[in-house]
Design an enzyme around this catalytic site. Structure first.
Site: not given
Ligand code: ADP
Ligand code: CIR
Length: 349
Positions: A112, A211, A215, A257, A259, A266, A295, A300
């Site tokens: 993403r 966020e 995305r 953010c 990060t 990501r 994660r 997250e």
């Molecule tokens: P972001 O990717 O935007 O940082 P999150 O960590 O909250 O946000 O993940 C968003 C969603 O994507 C969650 O439901 C997570 O389980 C899903 N996800 C992340 N990586 C994968 C993957 N490789 N396969 C399937 N689902 C995934």
């Molecule tokens: C935190 O500070 O934990 C949240 N605001 C999320 C920060 C983003 N996380 C990351 O490590 N990419």
């Protein structure tokens, strides 16, 4: 506003770098959109278990509040104030094959990027009307997508709880009520202006006004990283024809953010590592070596289930998109190698 009272065991980068001197220097400053230090640090002050703890209100936040943001950016991405960011979305430069062709370890892969609209405040301080304007413009741009990217937009407003929860559970939709985003102002007027676009197979998705304002997501079962990257790049290029994204030569794509700055990318796999994950020290040694983040399976701040982890590139700024994907790819190859070793030693294969 007074200097915040962080508990002794607070480990956030906010707590580490918001010294009394930095606080005094920045506490009365405001960006042209009236974003203040108090707003930037609210999430980390209210959530003392934050890893980072800060969010931006607009592009200018990163320069006006640089004495706080710069050391956080340096520690997270290894990126210095003098450095500049470079983008590379050329799919021909990603010369890799599936790291798990027999499908023994990788359940699914997702890449993403975050994007925000140029000259709009970020989601932390955007007004209700501006948020709706973003939604309208994004939906219009999505209508131009064709072939495998063609899909429909589903606003959250009016979506049944059942559908919303199913999409979240199946990893397609963002969770509701994240307390870190809530404190940062990112859940304001929820669910108004939020929604999800996806194609029929849910291999291409766009989250609107979470966020970040966008995305853009490409995902599918298995480990064909190149196919997933190619689909994402095609979508980004097509959307760029009608949307102008916020970008800085120094910091790359601007995100709420710090990060996510730079590539805002990501690249993750859901991978089964039941043996290696019994030895968290060794697991973390490998992920640190390859600049990876661990994660849980629901994203997250979630936990692993049944030895399955979400493994992704940690650095997003100062590396190109191709390099960010390669961080994940090289790390995953190493993890699979070690997990396989465990299998052989224990005679389980
Ligand atoms: P972001 O990717 O935007 O940082 P999150 O960590 O909250 O946000 O993940 C968003 C969603 O994507 C969650 O439901 C997570 O389980 C899903 N996800 C992340 N990586 C994968 C993957 N490789 N396969 C399937 N689902 C995934
Ligand atoms: C935190 O500070 O934990 C949240 N605001 C999320 C920060 C983003 N996380 C990351 O490590 N990419």
């Amino acid at each position: 506003m007074n200097y915040p009272n962080f508990p002794k065991d607070c480990r956030s980068l906010l707590c580490k770098y918001l010294t009394k001197e930095v606080f005094e220097l920045l506490k009365d400053k405001k960006t042209a959109n009236s974003f203040t230090l108090e707003q930037a640090i609210k999430s980390g002050v209210e959530n003392i278990d934050s890893g980072i703890g800060v969010y931006a209100g607009d592009k200018e936040s990163y320069s006006l509040f640089a004495p706080l943001f710069d050391p956080i950016i340096k520690e997270y991405h290894g990126f210095n104030r003098e450095d500049s960011h470079k983008s590379n979305l050329n799919i021909d430069d990603l010369n890799i094959s599936n790291p798990d062709p027999k499908g023994e370890f990788i359940l699914s892969t997702r890449i993403r990027v975050g994007r925000n609209i140029d000259n709009m405040p970020l989601g932390t301080i955007i007004s209700k009307e501006q948020r709706k304007e973003v939604e309208r413009d994004v939906v219009k741009a999505l209508k131009n997508l064709d072939k495998d990217l063609k899909g429909d937009y589903y606003p959250l407003l009016g979506m049944s709880k059942e559908t919303q929860n199913r999409l979240i559970k199946e990893h397609f939709l963002f969770k509701e009520g994240d307390r870190f985003l809530e404190s940062a102002g990112l859940n304001c007027d929820f669910p108004d202006g939020r929604g999800i676009y996806h194609n029929k197979d849910k291999t291409f998705l766009v989250w609107v006004n979470e966020e970040d304002q966008l995305r853009i997501i490409s995902m599918q079962k298995g480990g064909d990283i190149k196919e997933i990257f190619s689909r994402l790049v095609k979508a980004i290029k097509s959307m760029e024809k009608s949307l102008k994204f916020s970008y800085s030569n120094h910091l790359g794509y601007i995100t709420s953010c710090p990060t996510n700055l730079g590539t805002a990318m990501r690249a993750s796999v859901h991978i089964a590592l039941p043996n290696l994950s019994k030895d968290m020290k060794k697991f973390k040694e490998i992920t640190d070596k390859y600049h990876l983040q661990i994660r849980g399976v629901h994203g997250e701040h979630s936990q692993s289930e049944g030895g399955v982890y979400d493994i992704s590139n940690r650095r997003r700024l100062g590396v190109t998109e191709v390099e960010a994907v390669l961080d994940m790819y090289n790390g995953v190859l190493a993890l699979i190698g070690v997990e396989r070793g465990f299998y052989n030693i224990k005679g389980k294969k």
